[in-house]
Structures are given as structure tokens and as C-alpha cells.
Design a protein around this motif. Structure first.
Motif, PDB file in Angstrom:
ATOM      1  N   ILE A  15       0.861  -1.186   0.000  1.00  0.00           N
ATOM      2  CA  ILE A  15       0.000   0.000   0.000  1.00  0.00           C
ATOM      3  C   ILE A  15       0.893   1.231   0.000  1.00  0.00           C
ATOM      4  O   ILE A  15       1.812   1.351   0.824  1.00  0.00           O
ATOM      5  N   CYS A  16       0.654   2.159  -0.914  1.00  0.00           N
ATOM      6  CA  CYS A  16       1.551   3.307  -1.010  1.00  0.00           C
ATOM      7  C   CYS A  16       0.793   4.551  -1.434  1.00  0.00           C
ATOM      8  O   CYS A  16      -0.356   4.495  -1.884  1.00  0.00           O
ATOM      9  N   SER A  17       1.455   5.682  -1.296  1.00  0.00           N
ATOM     10  CA  SER A  17       0.956   6.956  -1.786  1.00  0.00           C
ATOM     11  C   SER A  17       2.147   7.816  -2.181  1.00  0.00           C
ATOM     12  O   SER A  17       3.239   7.671  -1.603  1.00  0.00           O
ATOM     13  N   VAL A  18       1.946   8.709  -3.136  1.00  0.00           N
ATOM     14  CA  VAL A  18       3.032   9.512  -3.704  1.00  0.00           C
ATOM     15  C   VAL A  18       2.549  10.940  -3.881  1.00  0.00           C
ATOM     16  O   VAL A  18       1.375  11.180  -4.192  1.00  0.00           O
ATOM     17  N   SER A  19       3.465  11.887  -3.696  1.00  0.00           N
ATOM     18  CA  SER A  19       3.146  13.284  -3.981  1.00  0.00           C
ATOM     19  C   SER A  19       4.428  14.015  -4.379  1.00  0.00           C
ATOM     20  O   SER A  19       5.541  13.563  -4.086  1.00  0.00           O
TER      21      SER A  19
END
Length: 516
Positions: free
Chosen positions: A392-396
């Protein structure tokens, strides 16, 4: 082999090196000394005379034992190379070579041999190279030094040995820069046995400056474990070098270095480069280069709440980044303009780092196999390289930083640069009570409003849906510098913030039972 003299254990090959103005530009503590890479070139040429078929592009266990001081009035260095055939690994043949000069005492007329550089030539153990995506970027907030200032104040060599171009970029994780092959070395051949010595020498300068900033040591090369030349560097050509710090001791440093062609092809790799502070701490780097608090403490609160996190500055991705893309990444990148492509590359490098780290598989997978764009061509993914799944990941990213995070539950991350433009958009994403919170906040309306915006960006990424849905379902009830309280569908959650200068980082992790 008419110029070879037989010794009891091997051969002694005479070597003459012209002392030119160019070679006198190589200085240590203000004194001109023969560059170790120039001695190695002479040694390689001598070894080829003894055994023409030996692979002199494989060099092992090099020791730079004694500086050879150069004098302006000397036209020629009369030296010789001692060689000895030895047994290498797997029944391979290797030659141990030593670059020597003779010294005669004017008082006693006693002659003695001075041994300056020793190295072994011939194929030996091969190590897996550092993955190019790891070489292409550096993690963390960085520091850049312009090459002109670098050579004026940190590595004060003469013009011939000033071959870093542009800026040297560094973080705690290492350094990279662009180096040229310089002019033809010392009036010799354009096709030198080991390639141009200027390129590798410039990469050593990068290691030296890293040591000054992060270890407080003014250290110079003292030896290396292995040097493999895959493609000889050439005069006038530009190359990308990457410095990998390995260990820091009291008065010495250990590095690996990779040198790449502009096309991304590995030209040279050096393992176990040792730099030593020969003054034992007496020579201090200038105060301006010493490390500040770059591992920003405000980010530790974020790190404590995720499985892992990587931050990469956009300028912390070298020209190698474009050679690290998987098929879907490449397809998206090819459609982007340069500005958008730069931030996209930084985000990809950040996620690939997390993928390797969490999979415990730094070296066994090529970056082209680490696909960080989901099949929908929009969302990010962080592959588990051991079981074929995804973390599970998120990027910005913003104009300076890219950040990637992973967690055991749906998570969203956002980074924003502080700007008063946020005031013109408040009515679109803030409820009335949130506008009141921002206007009455002790941190000021801009800082508070940006945190509220960043929270809702993070929630939308955790949901995997659009911003409008996050705006409707999320309400900020308390906004703080490091943490804020929010509700999602009426359920209490927390948001956490960190800052680097005027950039705000926010994470929101969904609680159990929250439906994205």
C-alpha cells in the motif's frame, strides 16, 4: 621485451613520465604530487608489456603508499614498475605491480627504492553493480556546491584537474555530478590503456567533498579494493559519476563509485575507495561546507507513522533517471513536457527505492522490472518484488520534492510549498468552520489553510478517489503545526505534518472500518 629486466621474482620495467605544467596542477596540501591514477596508467602499460593478454582493466587491492612529490625544475620522472606473476581466483593469472622510484641520499650516497603505488592486475571477483535507479537519485534534502567554488575552496587543484562541471549534489546518502575526460593527459595518447585519468580523479573529488561536509574530514585517496573499467573514458567526453559512502572511520572514509556514460552505460566502477586524512584532523574543512540539520526532525513524526518513507528532491535525480523506467512509466513519461517529467521521474525513483527496501531485494531486480504505475495508468503502485503483489503506497510531489510512503492501511500523502495563493481557493475546499479555524490560527492563515488543503489532498489519495469526494467527507476540527484532528464520515482521524523550509508534508492513514 627488450626493455624488460628480469628480477628474481619477476620483471622491472623502466617508465619515464614527463613533468608538464598540466601534471603539476595536481596538488595535495599545496604541493604537486603525481596522481595515483597516472601511476596506475603507467603500471597498466608496463603490465601489458610483460603479459599482453592480461585484463588490465581489472585492478585489485591498490594501495597508494607514498606521495611522489614533483618539482618544477624536473623534466622527467625516472621510475620503474616491478611486476610479479601471482595466482588469482579460479586459477586465473594476475600480476602484482608496484610503481617505484629511486632515492639517493646526498649525504651518504645510499640509494634506496621508494614504492609509491601497488596494485594487482587481472580478472578477479566480480561484484554485482549498484542498481542504476539507486545510482540515479539521492534520498533526502540535499546540498549543491558549484564546481568553481568547489575547486577554489575545497579541492584546490590547478585548472587541468578541475573536471567537475556544473554542481556537485550531495545528501547523507552520497553525491553525484558531471565530470569530463579533460584534455589528453600529459601529452600522451587519446586512447590511454585505462582511459582518461581525469574522469575518475574528478569522481574522487566528489568523494572528498562529501567527506568534508558529512564527516568533517579533509581526506585524499589512499587505495581501493577494486577498479573495473568497462569502457575507457575519453578526453573531452562528459560522464555522470555517483559516489556511494560505505563507512566512516576516525580519520578515513570508504566509498564505492560508479561512472556512467551519458547514455546510461556503466563505464567504470570502483569498490572500496579509501580516503585518508593524512593530517589526522589538523586540516579542517571551511565552516560553510559542514553539515547542518538536514535530517529534519519535524519529519520524524511522519516516519514513525508509516512503514517506510522516501523523500527525493527533483534536483536529486541525475541524467540517469530516464534510463530506469518500466514500460507503463515510460509510456507516461514520453507524453510529458520537461517540467512535469522531472517531478514524475523523482516520484518514480522514490517508489522504486521503497519497493527495493521493503522487498529486501536491492540488487536482484532491474529498475525496468519495477513498475510503479498501476494498470489504470494513473495511480502509483509499489511492487513487492518477492511475491508479485503490491505494498500500500501513496506519492506526492511539488516543485522541489517528491515523497513516497507505504503503510499497512490505506494512506495518503501530500507536499505543498507555502504560498499566499491558497487564499483564493479557500471557498472551494474549506467548510465555514475550517475557514474560521484558519483565520484564527496562531500559525497564521496561510500555514493553517495549506495544512487543511494538504489534509484533503491526502484523504483523496487514501480513498483513491477525486478531491470532491474527499472535500465532502472530510472535516478538519483542529489544525496544528505537527498534527491535526479531522473527521471522515464522522469518524475521528488524525493528520500529521512535517516541514522542510517552506514545504509542508502531510500524511493521513485511514482507520480500520473506514470505507474508501
Amino acid at each position: 621485451m627488450g626493455n624488460l629486466s628480469k628480477t628474481r621474482d619477476g620483471h622491472s620495467i623502466p617508465v619515464k613520465i614527463e613533468v608538464t605544467r598540466q601534471i603539476l596542477d595536481h596538488k595535495v596540501s599545496g604541493k604537486a604530487v603525481l596522481p595515483a591514477v597516472a601511476a596506475m596508467e603507467a603500471m597498466a602499460g608496463a603490465v601489458k608489456k610483460v603479459m599482453p593478454d592480461i585484463e588490465v582493466n581489472h585492478i585489485h587491492d591498490a594501495s597508494f603508499q607514498k606521495f611522489l612529490l614533483l618539482k618544477d625544475e624536473a623534466d622527467i620522472i625516472d621510475a620503474f614498475v616491478e611486476t610479479q606473476l601471482i595466482d588469482g581466483a579460479n586459477n586465473s593469472r594476475q600480476i602484482q605491480a608496484t610503481f617505484c622510484t629511486r632515492f639517493e641520499s646526498q649525504k651518504s650516497n645510499i640509494k634506496r627504492t621508494l614504492r609509491h603505488v601497488t596494485a594487482t592486475f587481472g580478472r578477479g571477483k566480480i561484484f554485482k553493480p549498484h542498481p542504476i535507479d539507486i545510482a540515479a537519485s539521492l534520498e533526502g534534502k540535499g546540498f549543491a556546491v558549484d564546481a568553481l567554488k568547489l575547486y577554489r575552496e575545497l579541492v584546490p587543484f590547478g585548472a587541468s584537474f578541475q573536471n567537475i562541471r556544473g554542481s556537485l549534489y550531495m545528501t547523507m546518502e552520497g553525491a553525484f555530478g558531471t565530470a569530463t575526460g579533460g584534455p589528453i593527459f600529459n601529452g600522451g595518447s587519446e586512447d590511454a590503456v585505462l582511459g582518461s585519468p581525469f574522469t575518475s580523479d574528478a569522481s574522487f573529488h566528489g568523494a572528498c567533498v562529501w567527506g568534508q561536509r558529512y564527516a568533517g574530514l579533509t581526506a585524499y585517496p589512499a587505495g581501493m579494493g577494486q577498479r573495473i573499467i568497462h569502457a575507457r573514458t575519453k578526453p573531452g567526453e562528459k560522464y555522470i559519476f555517483r559516489v556511494f559512502p560505505k563507512r566512516v572511520f576516525d580519520f578515513s572514509l570508504e566509498f564505492d563509485i560508479n561512472i556512467y556514460k551519458q547514455s546510461g552505460e556503466l563505464a567504470e566502477e570502483i569498490r572500496g575507495l579509501m580516503l585518508e586524512d593524512f593530517t589526522k584532523g589538523m586540516t579542517k574543512p571551511p565552516p560553510w561546507i559542514l553539515e547542518e540539520d538536514e535530517d529534519n526532525k519535524s519529519l520524524s513524526l511522519l516516519r514513525d507513522r508509516v512503514t517506510d518513507m522516501t523523500i527525493v528532491e527533483l534536483v536529486g535525480v541525475s541524467g540517469l533517471g530516464k534510463y530506469c523506467l518500466a514500460p507503463r512509466e515510460q509510456e507516461r513519461f514520453d507524453r510529458m513536457k520537461e517540467k512535469r517529467g522531472t517531478s514524475f521521474l523523482a516520484a518514480r525513483m522514490a517508489v522504486k527505492r521503497l519497493s527495493r527496501k521493503l522487498s529486501g531485494n536491492y540488487y536482484n531486480t532491474s529498475p525496468e522490472q519495477i513498475e510503479t504505475v498501476a494498470p489504470d495508468m494513473e495511480k502509483p503502485q509499489c511492487p513487492n518484488l518477492t511475491d508479485g503483489g503490491n505494498f500500500i503506497c501513496s506519492v506526492s510531489h511539488d516543485k522541489r520534492f517528491a515523497i513516497a510512503v507505504t503503510a499497512e492501511a490505506p494512506i495518503g500523502v501530500d507536499v505543498e510549498q507555502v504560498s499566499d495563493r491558497i487564499h483564493g481557493t479557500q471557498k472551494y475546499f474549506m467548510h465555514q468552520n475550517e475557514r474560521t479555524l484558519a483565520s484564527e490560527s496562531a500559525m497564521g492563515s496561510i500555514q493553517a489553510s495549506l495544512r487543511i488543503w494538504s489534509i484533503k489532498e491526502s484523504v483523496s489519495k487514501a480513498f483513491g478517489s477525486g478531491l470532491t469526494d474527499a472535500w465532502k467527507r472530510t472535516e478538519v476540527t483542529q489544525v496544528g503545526l505537527a498534527s491535526s484532528r479531522i473527521t471522515i464520515d464522522g469518524q475521528p482521524h488524525s493528520a500529521f505534518h512535517g516541514t522542510i523550509e517552506d514545504h509542508i508534508f502531510t500524511i493521513v492513514k485511514l482507520q480500520m472500518g473506514t470505507v474508501p
